[in-house]
Motif scaffolding. Structure first.
Motif, PDB file in Angstrom:
ATOM      1  N   ILE A  84       0.842  -1.203   0.000  1.00 48.37           N
ATOM      2  CA  ILE A  84       0.000   0.000   0.000  1.00 48.37           C
ATOM      3  C   ILE A  84       0.875   1.250   0.000  1.00 48.37           C
ATOM      4  O   ILE A  84       0.596   2.225  -0.706  1.00 48.37           O
ATOM      5  CB  ILE A  84      -0.956  -0.011   1.206  1.00 48.37           C
ATOM      6  CG1 ILE A  84      -2.026  -1.094   1.020  1.00 48.37           C
ATOM      7  CG2 ILE A  84      -1.621   1.349   1.389  1.00 48.37           C
ATOM      8  CD1 ILE A  84      -2.870  -1.344   2.257  1.00 48.37           C
ATOM      9  N   THR A  85       1.966   1.208   0.776  1.00 47.54           N
ATOM     10  CA  THR A  85       2.905   2.328   0.796  1.00 47.54           C
ATOM     11  C   THR A  85       3.532   2.532  -0.579  1.00 47.54           C
ATOM     12  O   THR A  85       3.646   3.665  -1.066  1.00 47.54           O
ATOM     13  CB  THR A  85       4.015   2.087   1.834  1.00 47.54           C
ATOM     14  OG1 THR A  85       3.424   1.970   3.133  1.00 47.54           O
ATOM     15  CG2 THR A  85       5.014   3.235   1.849  1.00 47.54           C
ATOM     16  N   TYR A  86       3.933   1.421  -1.230  1.00 50.16           N
ATOM     17  CA  TYR A  86       4.490   1.507  -2.576  1.00 50.16           C
ATOM     18  C   TYR A  86       3.479   2.136  -3.540  1.00 50.16           C
ATOM     19  O   TYR A  86       3.837   2.990  -4.362  1.00 50.16           O
ATOM     20  CB  TYR A  86       4.870   0.116  -3.089  1.00 50.16           C
ATOM     21  CG  TYR A  86       6.084  -0.484  -2.430  1.00 50.16           C
ATOM     22  CD1 TYR A  86       7.076   0.312  -1.876  1.00 50.16           C
ATOM     23  CD2 TYR A  86       6.246  -1.866  -2.370  1.00 50.16           C
ATOM     24  CE1 TYR A  86       8.191  -0.241  -1.270  1.00 50.16           C
ATOM     25  CE2 TYR A  86       7.365  -2.437  -1.767  1.00 50.16           C
ATOM     26  CZ  TYR A  86       8.328  -1.624  -1.208  1.00 50.16           C
ATOM     27  OH  TYR A  86       9.430  -2.180  -0.621  1.00 50.16           O
ATOM     28  N   SER A  87       2.228   1.707  -3.436  1.00 55.64           N
ATOM     29  CA  SER A  87       1.183   2.223  -4.327  1.00 55.64           C
ATOM     30  C   SER A  87       0.971   3.716  -4.116  1.00 55.64           C
ATOM     31  O   SER A  87       0.802   4.479  -5.078  1.00 55.64           O
ATOM     32  CB  SER A  87      -0.130   1.464  -4.098  1.00 55.64           C
ATOM     33  OG  SER A  87       0.001   0.104  -4.450  1.00 55.64           O
ATOM     34  N   GLU A  88       0.970   4.139  -2.856  1.00 59.79           N
ATOM     35  CA  GLU A  88       0.799   5.562  -2.556  1.00 59.79           C
ATOM     36  C   GLU A  88       1.930   6.384  -3.181  1.00 59.79           C
ATOM     37  O   GLU A  88       1.695   7.463  -3.749  1.00 59.79           O
ATOM     38  CB  GLU A  88       0.772   5.768  -1.041  1.00 59.79           C
ATOM     39  CG  GLU A  88      -0.494   5.251  -0.367  1.00 59.79           C
ATOM     40  CD  GLU A  88      -0.427   5.348   1.145  1.00 59.79           C
ATOM     41  OE1 GLU A  88       0.705   5.503   1.677  1.00 59.79           O
ATOM     42  OE2 GLU A  88      -1.479   5.248   1.799  1.00 59.79           O
ATOM     43  N   HIS A 131      -2.641   2.118  -9.934  1.00 60.81           N
ATOM     44  CA  HIS A 131      -2.135   2.006  -8.570  1.00 60.81           C
ATOM     45  C   HIS A 131      -3.109   2.596  -7.548  1.00 60.81           C
ATOM     46  O   HIS A 131      -3.161   2.128  -6.411  1.00 60.81           O
ATOM     47  CB  HIS A 131      -0.761   2.665  -8.461  1.00 60.81           C
ATOM     48  CG  HIS A 131       0.328   1.857  -9.091  1.00 60.81           C
ATOM     49  ND1 HIS A 131       0.845   2.144 -10.335  1.00 60.81           N
ATOM     50  CD2 HIS A 131       0.973   0.745  -8.674  1.00 60.81           C
ATOM     51  CE1 HIS A 131       1.771   1.270 -10.640  1.00 60.81           C
ATOM     52  NE2 HIS A 131       1.864   0.403  -9.665  1.00 60.81           N
ATOM     53  N   ALA A 132      -3.875   3.589  -7.958  1.00 65.17           N
ATOM     54  CA  ALA A 132      -4.902   4.127  -7.058  1.00 65.17           C
ATOM     55  C   ALA A 132      -5.983   3.074  -6.820  1.00 65.17           C
ATOM     56  O   ALA A 132      -6.420   2.845  -5.681  1.00 65.17           O
ATOM     57  CB  ALA A 132      -5.516   5.391  -7.648  1.00 65.17           C
ATOM     58  N   LYS A 170      -6.351  -2.400   0.374  1.00 65.49           N
ATOM     59  CA  LYS A 170      -6.870  -1.958   1.670  1.00 65.49           C
ATOM     60  C   LYS A 170      -8.091  -2.786   2.069  1.00 65.49           C
ATOM     61  O   LYS A 170      -8.253  -3.141   3.249  1.00 65.49           O
ATOM     62  CB  LYS A 170      -7.223  -0.472   1.620  1.00 65.49           C
ATOM     63  CG  LYS A 170      -6.008   0.446   1.619  1.00 65.49           C
ATOM     64  CD  LYS A 170      -6.421   1.909   1.580  1.00 65.49           C
ATOM     65  CE  LYS A 170      -5.194   2.829   1.625  1.00 65.49           C
ATOM     66  NZ  LYS A 170      -5.574   4.257   1.551  1.00 65.49           N
ATOM     67  N   MET A 216      -4.477   0.136  -4.826  1.00 66.56           N
ATOM     68  CA  MET A 216      -4.343   0.491  -3.420  1.00 66.56           C
ATOM     69  C   MET A 216      -5.662   0.285  -2.681  1.00 66.56           C
ATOM     70  O   MET A 216      -5.691  -0.218  -1.556  1.00 66.56           O
ATOM     71  CB  MET A 216      -3.877   1.941  -3.299  1.00 66.56           C
ATOM     72  CG  MET A 216      -3.607   2.409  -1.890  1.00 66.56           C
ATOM     73  SD  MET A 216      -2.694   3.992  -1.870  1.00 66.56           S
ATOM     74  CE  MET A 216      -3.697   4.995  -2.992  1.00 66.56           C
ATOM     75  N   ASP A 217      -6.763   0.633  -3.325  1.00 66.30           N
ATOM     76  CA  ASP A 217      -8.089   0.452  -2.732  1.00 66.30           C
ATOM     77  C   ASP A 217      -8.399  -1.026  -2.541  1.00 66.30           C
ATOM     78  O   ASP A 217      -8.922  -1.441  -1.500  1.00 66.30           O
ATOM     79  CB  ASP A 217      -9.146   1.110  -3.627  1.00 66.30           C
ATOM     80  CG  ASP A 217     -10.532   1.067  -3.006  1.00 66.30           C
ATOM     81  OD1 ASP A 217     -10.685   1.551  -1.864  1.00 66.30           O
ATOM     82  OD2 ASP A 217     -11.457   0.551  -3.658  1.00 66.30           O
TER      83      ASP A 217
END
Length: 248
Positions: free
Chosen positions: A64-68, A221-222, A229, A225-226
Motif C-alpha cells: 500500500i505504501t508503494y502504491s501511494e 495504482h490508485a 486496503k 491500493m483500494d
C-alpha cells in the motif's frame, strides 16, 4: 412359572439396558476423545493461519505504501508533462525509479493449502470462519488478476520509456545496491550531460504513449491500493476470529 418368567424378562431388559448404556457411554467417550484430538489439530492450524495472515498484513502495508508513492510520482510526472516543465533531473530520475520499481503481493497460502489437502478445512465447525476464508481466497484471485493486468501495462510502459531514455546513466551502478533498492545518482555524469538528458526528456514528454502510460499508472495504482486496503480489512477480520478460537 409366571413369576419366574416375569423376573427373567425384567432381568433380560435390565441387561439389555446396561449394554446399551455401556455402548452409549463408550461412544460418548470416543466422540469426546475424537473432538479433543480434532480441537488440538484445529488449534495448531488456527495459530499457523494467524501467523500467515499477520505476515500477509505486513506485506500489504508495504504494498500500500508503494502504491501511494507511485500515485504521487505519477501525479508529479503528469504535472510536468502538462506544463512542459522538466524540473530537476534528480527529481525526474527519482520519480521514474518509483514508477519503474515493480513488486507484487503474494499471500502465504501454506497453511490454508495444507488444511484443504488434508480435509481439515471441511471439518471446521465455525461456518463463519470457513465462509470468511473462502471469500478471502476470491479476493486473492482478484488481486492476482489485477496484478497481471498491471504487469502487462508496465511492460508496455518500460518498452516505450527505454526508446527515449537510458535510465541507467543517471546512477552510479558501482556504488548502488539494486537488491536493497539503494540507488546513488551519478552527479558527475548528470551535470556534464544535463543538456543531452533534458533533450531526451523533452522528446519523452512529447510522446503521447508515455503520457498515457503515466496516466494509466496513476489510475491502476490508485485502484490497486483500494483493493489491497479492502483485502487488509478482510484479513484483520479473520485474525480476530482466529484469536477468539485460539483463546477458547
Amino acid at each position: 412359572m409366571e413369576n419366574n418368567n416375569s423376573r427373567y424378562f425384567k432381568y433380560a431388559i435390565g441387561e439389555i439396558l446396561l449394554v446399551v448404556i455401556g455402548i452409549l457411554i463408550a461412544l460418548s467417550i470416543n466422540n469426546w476423545n475424537d473432538a479433543r484430538k480434532q480441537k488440538i489439530v484445529d488449534q495448531k492450524y488456527f495459530q499457523n493461519l494467524k501467523n500467515n495472515l499477520i505476515g500477509d498484513t505486513e506485506r500489504l502495508n508495504l504494498m500500500i505504501t508503494y502504491s501511494e508513492e507511485k500515485v504521487k510520482a505519477a501525479k508529479r510526472m503528469m504535472s510536468k508533462i502538462k506544463h512542459d516543465s522538466i524540473g530537476s533531473l534528480y527529481e525526474f530520475s527519482d520519480d521514474m525509479r518509483t514508477l519503474l520499481f515493480v513488486d507484487e503481493f503474494r499471500p502465504d497460502q501454506s497453511t490454508y493449502n495444507e488444511m484443504k489437502s488434508s480435509g481439515n478445512f471441511s471439518k471446521l465447525q465455525n461456518d463463519s470462519l470457513k465462509l470468511k476464508m473462502l471469500k478471502l481466497q476470491k479476493t486473492y484471485i482478484d488481486v492476482a488478476s489485477l496484478q497481471e493486468h498491471m504487469r502487462y501495462d508496465f511492460n508496455i510502459f518500460i518498452e516505450n520509456f527505454e526508446k527515449f531514455v537510458d535510465w541507467s546513466k543517471y546512477f552510479d551502478l558501482n556504488r548502488s545496491n539494486p537488491t536493497q533498492l539503494i540507488f546513488i545518482h551519478d552527479s558527475t555524469y548528470i551535470e556534464r550531460h544535463a543538456d543531452i538528458l533534458r533533450g531526451e526528456i523533452t522528446n519523452l514528454f512529447q510522446n503521447k504513449v508515455f503520457a498515457n502510460n503515466i496516466f494509466l499508472s496513476e489510475i491502476n495504482h490508485a485502484y490497486g491500493m483500494d483493493v489491497l486496503k479492502k483485502n487488509q480489512v478482510q484479513i484483520n477480520d479473520i485474525i480476530n476470529v482466529l484469536e477468539i478460537e485460539i483463546t477458547n
